[in-house]
Motif scaffolding. Structure first.
Motif, PDB file in Angstrom:
ATOM      1  N   GLY A   1      55.437  45.028  40.362  1.00  0.00           N
ATOM      2  CA  GLY A   1      54.180  44.821  39.658  1.00  0.00           C
ATOM      3  C   GLY A   1      53.356  46.083  39.638  1.00  0.00           C
ATOM      4  N   PHE A   2      52.110  45.943  39.150  1.00  0.00           N
ATOM      5  CA  PHE A   2      51.230  47.082  38.927  1.00  0.00           C
ATOM      6  C   PHE A   2      49.826  46.694  39.355  1.00  0.00           C
ATOM      7  N   ALA A   3      49.271  47.396  40.333  1.00  0.00           N
ATOM      8  CA  ALA A   3      47.923  47.127  40.829  1.00  0.00           C
ATOM      9  C   ALA A   3      47.111  48.410  40.748  1.00  0.00           C
TER      10      ALA A   3
ATOM     11  N   ALA B   1      45.980  39.455  36.387  1.00  0.00           N
ATOM     12  CA  ALA B   1      44.574  39.352  36.801  1.00  0.00           C
ATOM     13  C   ALA B   1      43.883  40.640  36.382  1.00  0.00           C
ATOM     14  N   ILE B   2      43.083  40.565  35.316  1.00  0.00           N
ATOM     15  CA  ILE B   2      42.445  41.744  34.740  1.00  0.00           C
ATOM     16  C   ILE B   2      40.937  41.555  34.768  1.00  0.00           C
ATOM     17  N   VAL B   3      40.244  42.453  35.436  1.00  0.00           N
ATOM     18  CA  VAL B   3      38.783  42.467  35.470  1.00  0.00           C
ATOM     19  C   VAL B   3      38.340  43.751  34.779  1.00  0.00           C
TER      20      VAL B   3
ATOM     21  N   ALA C   1      47.548  43.666  38.025  1.00  0.00           N
ATOM     22  CA  ALA C   1      46.208  43.372  38.538  1.00  0.00           C
ATOM     23  C   ALA C   1      45.365  44.632  38.397  1.00  0.00           C
ATOM     24  N   SER C   2      44.189  44.495  37.760  1.00  0.00           N
ATOM     25  CA  SER C   2      43.350  45.664  37.498  1.00  0.00           C
ATOM     26  C   SER C   2      41.887  45.348  37.744  1.00  0.00           C
ATOM     27  N   LEU C   3      41.202  46.280  38.402  1.00  0.00           N
ATOM     28  CA  LEU C   3      39.753  46.317  38.475  1.00  0.00           C
ATOM     29  C   LEU C   3      39.361  47.579  37.709  1.00  0.00           C
TER      30      LEU C   3
ATOM     31  N   VAL D   1      43.047  44.245  45.540  1.00  0.00           N
ATOM     32  CA  VAL D   1      43.685  44.159  44.232  1.00  0.00           C
ATOM     33  C   VAL D   1      45.184  44.147  44.486  1.00  0.00           C
ATOM     34  N   SER D   2      45.850  43.053  44.146  1.00  0.00           N
ATOM     35  CA  SER D   2      47.263  42.927  44.501  1.00  0.00           C
ATOM     36  C   SER D   2      48.064  42.334  43.354  1.00  0.00           C
ATOM     37  N   ALA D   3      49.322  42.762  43.265  1.00  0.00           N
ATOM     38  CA  ALA D   3      50.226  42.271  42.223  1.00  0.00           C
ATOM     39  C   ALA D   3      51.574  41.945  42.823  1.00  0.00           C
TER      40      ALA D   3
END
Length: 199
Positions: free
Chosen positions: A157-159, A103-105, A128-130, A120-122
Protein backbone atom coordinates in the motif's frame (compact mmCIF):
# COMPACT_ATOMS: atom_id res chain seq x y z
CA UNK A 1 -29.75 24.19 27.15
CA UNK A 2 -27.45 22.13 24.89
CA UNK A 3 -28.60 21.05 21.46
CA UNK A 4 -27.36 17.51 21.05
CA UNK A 5 -27.52 14.39 18.91
CA UNK A 6 -26.92 11.28 21.05
CA UNK A 7 -26.95 7.70 19.81
CA UNK A 8 -24.94 4.53 20.15
CA UNK A 9 -25.29 4.07 16.39
CA UNK A 10 -24.30 6.13 13.37
CA UNK A 11 -25.44 9.57 12.20
CA UNK A 12 -25.63 11.09 8.72
CA UNK A 13 -26.07 14.84 8.30
CA UNK A 14 -26.93 16.12 4.81
CA UNK A 15 -27.37 19.68 3.56
CA UNK A 16 -27.45 19.67 -0.21
CA UNK A 17 -27.71 23.44 -0.71
CA UNK A 18 -26.14 24.87 2.45
CA UNK A 19 -23.62 24.42 5.21
CA UNK A 20 -23.76 22.48 8.47
CA UNK A 21 -22.83 24.05 11.80
CA UNK A 22 -23.34 23.53 15.51
CA UNK A 23 -24.73 26.20 17.79
CA UNK A 24 -22.80 27.47 20.79
CA UNK A 25 -24.05 24.55 22.93
CA UNK A 26 -24.32 21.94 20.19
CA UNK A 27 -22.55 18.60 19.98
CA UNK A 28 -22.81 15.08 18.55
CA UNK A 29 -22.19 11.86 20.46
CA UNK A 30 -22.36 8.86 18.16
CA UNK A 31 -20.46 5.99 16.58
CA UNK A 32 -19.85 7.28 13.06
CA UNK A 33 -20.71 10.75 11.76
CA UNK A 34 -20.94 11.06 7.97
CA UNK A 35 -21.53 14.51 6.51
CA UNK A 36 -22.64 15.49 3.01
CA UNK A 37 -22.71 19.27 2.73
CA UNK A 38 -23.25 21.86 0.01
CA UNK A 39 -21.45 24.44 2.17
CA UNK A 40 -18.92 24.74 4.94
CA UNK A 41 -18.93 22.33 7.90
CA UNK A 42 -18.34 23.78 11.37
CA UNK A 43 -18.63 21.26 14.21
CA UNK A 44 -16.74 23.02 16.96
CA UNK A 45 -18.64 21.71 19.99
CA UNK A 46 -17.51 19.01 22.42
CA UNK A 47 -18.30 16.18 20.01
CA UNK A 48 -17.54 12.57 20.86
CA UNK A 49 -17.61 10.37 17.75
CA UNK A 50 -15.51 7.39 16.77
CA UNK A 51 -15.31 7.99 13.01
CA UNK A 52 -15.91 10.89 10.63
CA UNK A 53 -16.23 11.62 6.93
CA UNK A 54 -17.16 14.82 5.08
CA UNK A 55 -17.78 15.32 1.37
CA UNK A 56 -19.87 17.50 -0.89
CA UNK A 57 -22.88 16.36 -2.92
CA UNK A 58 -22.00 13.57 -5.33
CA UNK A 59 -18.75 12.91 -3.41
CA UNK A 60 -17.32 16.22 -4.69
CA UNK A 61 -15.40 18.53 -2.39
CA UNK A 62 -17.27 20.36 0.34
CA UNK A 63 -17.51 23.91 -1.11
CA UNK A 64 -15.96 25.51 1.94
CA UNK A 65 -13.97 24.76 5.06
CA UNK A 66 -14.36 21.75 7.37
CA UNK A 67 -13.86 22.14 11.12
CA UNK A 68 -14.29 19.38 13.71
CA UNK A 69 -13.55 19.26 17.42
CA UNK A 70 -13.62 15.79 18.99
CA UNK A 71 -13.11 14.78 22.62
CA UNK A 72 -12.05 11.17 21.96
CA UNK A 73 -10.07 9.02 19.52
CA UNK A 74 -11.12 9.57 15.91
CA UNK A 75 -10.84 7.45 12.76
CA UNK A 76 -11.23 9.35 9.50
CA UNK A 77 -12.12 7.57 6.28
CA UNK A 78 -12.66 10.34 3.74
CA UNK A 79 -12.60 14.13 3.96
CA UNK A 80 -12.73 16.17 0.76
CA UNK A 81 -12.62 19.84 1.80
CA UNK A 82 -12.73 22.53 -0.88
CA UNK A 83 -11.36 24.98 1.70
CA UNK A 84 -9.30 24.72 4.84
CA UNK A 85 -9.45 21.79 7.25
CA UNK A 86 -9.19 21.92 11.04
CA UNK A 87 -9.27 18.76 13.15
CA UNK A 88 -8.82 19.14 16.91
CA UNK A 89 -8.78 15.65 18.47
CA UNK A 90 -8.21 14.99 22.16
CA UNK A 91 -7.17 11.38 21.45
CA UNK A 92 -5.48 9.65 18.53
CA UNK A 93 -6.32 10.62 14.95
CA UNK A 94 -6.21 7.55 12.66
CA UNK A 95 -6.38 7.62 8.87
CA UNK A 96 -6.36 3.95 7.94
CA UNK A 97 -6.85 2.32 4.54
CA UNK A 98 -7.49 -1.43 4.24
CA UNK A 99 -9.71 -4.01 2.60
CA UNK A 100 -11.54 -2.33 -0.30
CA UNK A 101 -11.32 1.20 1.10
CA UNK A 102 -8.79 3.98 0.60
CA UNK A 103 -8.61 6.77 3.22
CA UNK A 104 -8.00 10.22 1.73
CA UNK A 105 -8.09 13.44 3.75
CA UNK A 106 -7.61 16.42 1.43
CA UNK A 107 -7.96 20.16 1.89
CA UNK A 108 -7.24 23.33 -0.09
CA UNK A 109 -5.68 26.47 1.34
CA UNK A 110 -4.55 25.26 4.76
CA UNK A 111 -4.73 22.36 7.18
CA UNK A 112 -4.44 22.39 10.98
CA UNK A 113 -4.31 19.06 12.81
CA UNK A 114 -3.92 18.77 16.58
CA UNK A 115 -4.17 15.40 18.35
CA UNK A 116 -2.56 13.25 21.02
CA UNK A 117 -1.09 11.11 18.22
CA UNK A 118 -1.47 10.86 14.44
CA UNK A 119 -1.39 7.62 12.47
CA UNK A 120 -1.62 7.32 8.68
CA UNK A 121 -1.57 3.66 7.68
CA UNK A 122 -2.25 1.53 4.62
CA UNK A 123 -2.72 -2.20 4.13
CA UNK A 124 -4.01 -4.55 1.42
CA UNK A 125 -2.62 -2.42 -1.42
CA UNK A 126 -4.75 0.62 -0.45
CA UNK A 127 -3.80 4.32 -0.18
CA UNK A 128 -3.95 6.54 2.91
CA UNK A 129 -3.21 10.27 2.64
CA UNK A 130 -3.24 13.32 4.87
CA UNK A 131 -2.89 15.96 2.15
CA UNK A 132 -3.10 19.72 1.80
CA UNK A 133 -2.88 21.69 -1.43
CA UNK A 134 -1.60 25.26 -0.90
CA UNK A 135 -1.20 28.09 -0.52
CA UNK A 136 -1.80 27.79 3.25
CA UNK A 137 0.38 25.80 5.65
CA UNK A 138 -0.16 22.17 6.60
CA UNK A 139 0.38 22.18 10.38
CA UNK A 140 0.32 18.91 12.37
CA UNK A 141 0.95 18.84 16.12
CA UNK A 142 0.90 15.61 18.16
CA UNK A 143 1.09 16.25 21.91
CA UNK A 144 1.49 13.95 24.91
CA UNK A 145 1.13 10.72 22.96
CA UNK A 146 3.11 8.32 20.80
CA UNK A 147 3.85 10.85 18.05
CA UNK A 148 3.32 10.65 14.28
CA UNK A 149 3.32 7.36 12.37
CA UNK A 150 3.14 6.92 8.58
CA UNK A 151 3.25 3.20 7.98
CA UNK A 152 2.51 0.32 5.61
CA UNK A 153 2.77 -2.63 8.02
CA UNK A 154 1.39 -5.47 5.89
CA UNK A 155 -0.08 -6.36 2.52
CA UNK A 156 1.39 -3.46 0.58
CA UNK A 157 0.00 0.00 0.00
CA UNK A 158 0.83 3.70 0.05
CA UNK A 159 0.73 5.97 3.11
CA UNK A 160 1.68 9.64 3.04
CA UNK A 161 1.51 13.07 4.61
CA UNK A 162 1.71 15.53 1.72
CA UNK A 163 1.81 19.26 1.15
CA UNK A 164 1.73 20.43 -2.47
CA UNK A 165 0.65 23.37 -4.60
CA UNK A 166 2.66 25.83 -2.49
CA UNK A 167 1.75 24.39 0.90
CA UNK A 168 4.45 24.74 3.54
CA UNK A 169 4.53 21.82 5.96
CA UNK A 170 5.14 21.85 9.71
CA UNK A 171 5.04 18.64 11.79
CA UNK A 172 5.76 18.75 15.51
CA UNK A 173 5.74 16.16 18.29
CA UNK A 174 5.46 17.65 21.80
CA UNK A 175 6.10 15.43 24.82
CA UNK A 176 5.87 12.43 22.51
CA UNK A 177 8.16 9.68 21.29
CA UNK A 178 8.70 9.81 17.55
CA UNK A 179 8.03 10.70 13.95
CA UNK A 180 8.06 7.28 12.31
CA UNK A 181 7.92 6.58 8.55
CA UNK A 182 7.96 2.87 7.70
CA UNK A 183 6.98 1.55 4.29
CA UNK A 184 7.94 -2.02 5.19
CA UNK A 185 5.65 -3.64 2.62
CA UNK A 186 4.88 -0.65 0.40
CA UNK A 187 5.67 3.05 0.40
CA UNK A 188 5.48 5.53 3.28
CA UNK A 189 6.43 9.19 2.98
CA UNK A 190 6.23 12.71 4.42
CA UNK A 191 6.64 15.18 1.55
CA UNK A 192 6.49 18.93 0.97
CA UNK A 193 6.76 19.59 -2.76
CA UNK A 194 9.14 22.52 -3.47
CA UNK A 195 8.18 24.31 -0.25
CA UNK A 196 9.52 24.65 3.29
CA UNK A 197 9.28 21.59 5.51
CA UNK A 198 9.82 21.72 9.28
CA UNK A 199 9.92 18.54 11.36
Amino acid sequence: QPTAIRTTGNVMLSAGMGGISEGSNGYVRAGALDVVSGGGVNLGGPNSISSFSAVGPGLAAVPGSVNLNNTSDLAVGNINAGGTLTLDVVGTLSISASGAQDAIVHSFGGQTITARAVEVSARDGRSASLWNTGPGTQSIVASNGAGVDVVVPSGGGFAQILGDGGSNQSIAVVNGDHINVNGATGQGSIIAFNTAQTL
